[in-house]
Design a protein around this motif. Structure first.
Motif, PDB file in Angstrom:
ATOM      1  N   PRO A  33       0.842  -1.204   0.000  1.00 47.42           N
ATOM      2  CA  PRO A  33       0.000   0.000   0.000  1.00 47.42           C
ATOM      3  C   PRO A  33       0.872   1.247   0.000  1.00 47.42           C
ATOM      4  CG  PRO A  33      -0.720  -1.573   1.675  1.00 47.42           C
ATOM      5  CD  PRO A  33       0.613  -2.048   1.182  1.00 47.42           C
ATOM      6  N   ALA A  34       0.563   2.191  -0.898  1.00 49.09           N
ATOM      7  CA  ALA A  34       1.431   3.367  -1.064  1.00 49.09           C
ATOM      8  C   ALA A  34       0.650   4.666  -1.096  1.00 49.09           C
ATOM      9  CB  ALA A  34       2.250   3.218  -2.343  1.00 49.09           C
ATOM     10  N   TYR A  69      -3.387   6.734  -1.463  1.00 53.22           N
ATOM     11  CA  TYR A  69      -4.753   6.646  -1.980  1.00 53.22           C
ATOM     12  C   TYR A  69      -4.913   7.587  -3.172  1.00 53.22           C
ATOM     13  CZ  TYR A  69      -5.499   4.467   2.550  1.00 53.22           C
ATOM     14  OH  TYR A  69      -5.403   3.648   3.647  1.00 53.22           O
ATOM     15  N   ASP A  70      -5.827   7.203  -4.070  1.00 51.48           N
ATOM     16  CA  ASP A  70      -6.100   8.082  -5.207  1.00 51.48           C
ATOM     17  C   ASP A  70      -7.187   9.089  -4.836  1.00 51.48           C
ATOM     18  OD1 ASP A  70      -8.574   6.819  -5.380  1.00 51.48           O
ATOM     19  OD2 ASP A  70      -8.078   5.680  -7.178  1.00 51.48           O
ATOM     20  N   GLU A  71      -7.663   9.843  -5.822  1.00 55.67           N
ATOM     21  CA  GLU A  71      -8.637  10.898  -5.561  1.00 55.67           C
ATOM     22  C   GLU A  71      -9.994  10.371  -5.110  1.00 55.67           C
ATOM     23  OE1 GLU A  71      -8.910  10.119 -10.090  1.00 55.67           O
ATOM     24  OE2 GLU A  71      -7.485   9.892  -8.418  1.00 55.67           O
ATOM     25  N   HIS A  72     -10.241   9.063  -5.291  1.00 57.99           N
ATOM     26  CA  HIS A  72     -11.499   8.460  -4.842  1.00 57.99           C
ATOM     27  C   HIS A  72     -11.370   7.818  -3.469  1.00 57.99           C
ATOM     28  CE1 HIS A  72     -13.130   9.026  -8.884  1.00 57.99           C
ATOM     29  NE2 HIS A  72     -12.041   8.450  -9.375  1.00 57.99           N
ATOM     30  N   GLY A  73     -10.185   7.899  -2.870  1.00 59.84           N
ATOM     31  CA  GLY A  73      -9.959   7.236  -1.595  1.00 59.84           C
ATOM     32  C   GLY A  73      -9.677   5.753  -1.737  1.00 59.84           C
ATOM     33  N   ILE A  74      -9.365   5.301  -2.961  1.00 58.12           N
ATOM     34  CA  ILE A  74      -9.040   3.903  -3.222  1.00 58.12           C
ATOM     35  C   ILE A  74      -7.531   3.714  -3.059  1.00 58.12           C
ATOM     36  CG2 ILE A  74      -9.203   1.999  -4.863  1.00 58.12           C
ATOM     37  CD1 ILE A  74     -11.910   3.121  -4.005  1.00 58.12           C
ATOM     38  N   PRO A  75      -7.095   2.649  -2.395  1.00 59.22           N
ATOM     39  CA  PRO A  75      -5.665   2.423  -2.217  1.00 59.22           C
ATOM     40  C   PRO A  75      -4.922   2.292  -3.551  1.00 59.22           C
ATOM     41  CG  PRO A  75      -6.901   1.040  -0.714  1.00 59.22           C
ATOM     42  CD  PRO A  75      -7.895   1.654  -1.657  1.00 59.22           C
ATOM     43  N   VAL A  76      -3.659   2.682  -3.511  1.00 58.16           N
ATOM     44  CA  VAL A  76      -2.751   2.570  -4.651  1.00 58.16           C
ATOM     45  C   VAL A  76      -1.605   1.655  -4.232  1.00 58.16           C
ATOM     46  CG1 VAL A  76      -1.132   3.816  -6.133  1.00 58.16           C
ATOM     47  CG2 VAL A  76      -3.356   4.828  -5.570  1.00 58.16           C
ATOM     48  N   GLY A  77      -1.211   0.755  -5.109  1.00 59.57           N
ATOM     49  CA  GLY A  77      -0.142  -0.175  -4.787  1.00 59.57           C
ATOM     50  C   GLY A  77       1.165   0.170  -5.483  1.00 59.57           C
ATOM     51  N   LEU A  78       2.263   0.048  -4.742  1.00 59.01           N
ATOM     52  CA  LEU A  78       3.615   0.149  -5.300  1.00 59.01           C
ATOM     53  C   LEU A  78       4.193  -1.248  -5.353  1.00 59.01           C
ATOM     54  CD1 LEU A  78       6.153   1.798  -6.180  1.00 59.01           C
ATOM     55  CD2 LEU A  78       6.774   1.860  -3.747  1.00 59.01           C
TER      56      LEU A  78
END
Length: 455
Positions: free
Chosen positions: A417-418, A420-429
């Protein structure tokens, strides 16, 4: 009950059991009750294995009381993707066509985990035959992404239920498979750690195949420490010491090219901030092109002879033909594309993939890990894609694009986990490493995890 919650990590639970501050029996009943209450329509768990879970929890409770625990995760309740054979329980690979398939023996990985004391809560939903990165399965249930309560978004696949069982607090750890990203994609989109192991590190015996050449087994976890513990459980090895690592002296490669193209704005922003934190923690980041990534991407998706599709067709074509009405059309169409693959073209593709792999390994020698977005896009709404068609295949391609690279090259990789995007959804690295370097990768990932949380 006050000693743990649905978000307590697996290793923390194990420590509570060790000290006698919680019991596997109580924890197992807690998670079974949550699953019954929060998943009434079985979109997350295809089926619970209550009797088995209670018997295993009772045995673990007795071992803990007598000081005979077998593993740090002895007594910890896990969910298992619905393609791991479990004796006496339907294992259907997310398909109605296999709804009456009841194996007589556990898959080797499940048997290993059981011998080490882990508790099997049940079997989680998945994309049919594990053939999609989105996680949509209208026939058997699509669990919604755990981070948008307003719009039901795709969970990521194919280990969809595995990720949601953990993200929704219905398990303490989850076991999935990854043929083109099926552990890492749902982990990235649901704020979890997902480990793709090197092919062969964890045995596939008793696991329903999609493509034996590329199929791998890996854990989804709340943090890197849990992922490492679960890896040792599946691998049958001693627990790994991943603490004490630092990012000073660690070299990461930013390759640019296809892997960093067409990113959603929120994804790009979150990853830019994550990379800044790694630099601040002392990591050395080198930027130069890796044309092999673009070449392997083109080879995998270029419309030529795909070994993955060929192997899926060889294994499942007869089943799909006999049960066409029960199969989700996008999955049916992808499998049936294997009918047109010629042996000569397939061998040429194999040779080309091997040649690209050797160049990639040479180009990344001395690099600790290659950094890539796990998934370039935010998970789309289920309603926009469920009917199939061009939008479905476009989204599926984008979901799988980056993760598939590691499977095609035979690497190991981990998604963290790295942000969150603009929708509050997690972003992965994603950290991508050479084959059979899981132990070192996990140690580096632990240091990255700390930097991302502390930065």
């Amino acid at each position: 009950m006050a000693n743990f919650t649905e978000k307590t990590t697996a290793l923390t639970l194990g420590s509570l059991f060790e000290r006698g501050d919680a019991s596997p029996r109580d924890v197992t009943e807690f998670f079974l009750a949550r699953a019954e209450a929060l998943d009434p329509d079985r979109r997350i768990y295809a089926r619970l294995t209550e009797a088995r879970a209670r018997a295993e929890a009772d045995a673990a409770t007795d071992r803990a009381r007598r000081g005979l625990r077998r593993h740090p995760l002895d007594g910890v309740p896990l969910s298992w993707k619905d393609l791991f054979d479990s004796a006496g329980t339907v294992t259907a690979a997310g398909s109605l066509s296999l709804k009456n398939r009841v194996p007589t023996h556990d898959a080797e990985t499940l048997a290993r985990a059981t011998r080490a004391g882990a508790v099997c809560l049940g079997k989680t939903t998945m994309t049919e035959f594990a053939f999609s990165g989105l996680g949509i399965n209208p026939k058997c249930g699509t669990p919604a992404n755990a981070f948008d309560e307003g719009i039901e978004r795709v969970p990521g696949g194919s280990s969809s239920g595995a990720a949601i069982s953990l993200a929704r607090g219905l398990a303490t750890g989850a076991i999935g498979t990854d043929t083109g990203g099926s552990v890492r994609i749902p982990a990235a989109w649901n704020g979890l750690v997902g480990l793709k192991t090197t092919a062969g590190r964890v045995p596939l015996t008793g696991t329903l195949p999609l493509s034996p050449t590329f199929d791998t087994i890996g854990p989804l976890a709340r943090d890197v420490a849990d992922a490492a513990a679960l890896f040792s459980l599946l691998n049958g090895s001693k627990p790994i010491d991943i603490e004490g690592g630092q990012l000073k002296g660690v070299t990461f490669l930013l390759p640019g090219g296809v892997a960093w193209s067409e990113l959603g704005e929120g994804v790009a922003t979150a990853l830019d901030q994550a990379i800044r934190k790694l630099l601040h923690a002392g990591a050395r980041i080198v930027e130069h092109k890796l044309p092999e990534l673009d070449e392997i991407d083109a080879l995998a998706w270029g419309g030529g002879a795909s070994r993955l599709v060929a192997e899926a067709y060889a294994r499942w074509a007869d089943t799909l033909h006999a049960n066409k009405d029960d199969i989700y059309p996008p999955v049916f169409d992808r499998v049936m594309a294997g009918a047109d693959i010629k042996a000569g073209d397939l061998l040429n593709t194999d040779a080309r993939r091997h040649e690209i792999t050797q160049r990639y390994l040479a180009a990344t020698a001395g690099i600790d890990a290659v950094l890539m977005p796990t998934v370039a896009i935010t998970p789309p709404p289920i309603s926009k894609l469920e009917a199939g068609g061009p939008e479905y295949f476009k989204a599926n391609r984008m979901a799988l694009r980056n993760t598939t690279i590691g499977n095609q090259l035979g690497l190991c990789a981990i998604s963290l986990p790295a942000g969150y995007d603009e929708h509050g959804i997690p972003v992965g690295l994603m950290l991508q490493s050479h084959p059979h370097t899981e132990e070192r990768l996990l140690r580096i990932a632990r240091a990255v995890e700390k930097a991302l949380h502390e930065g």
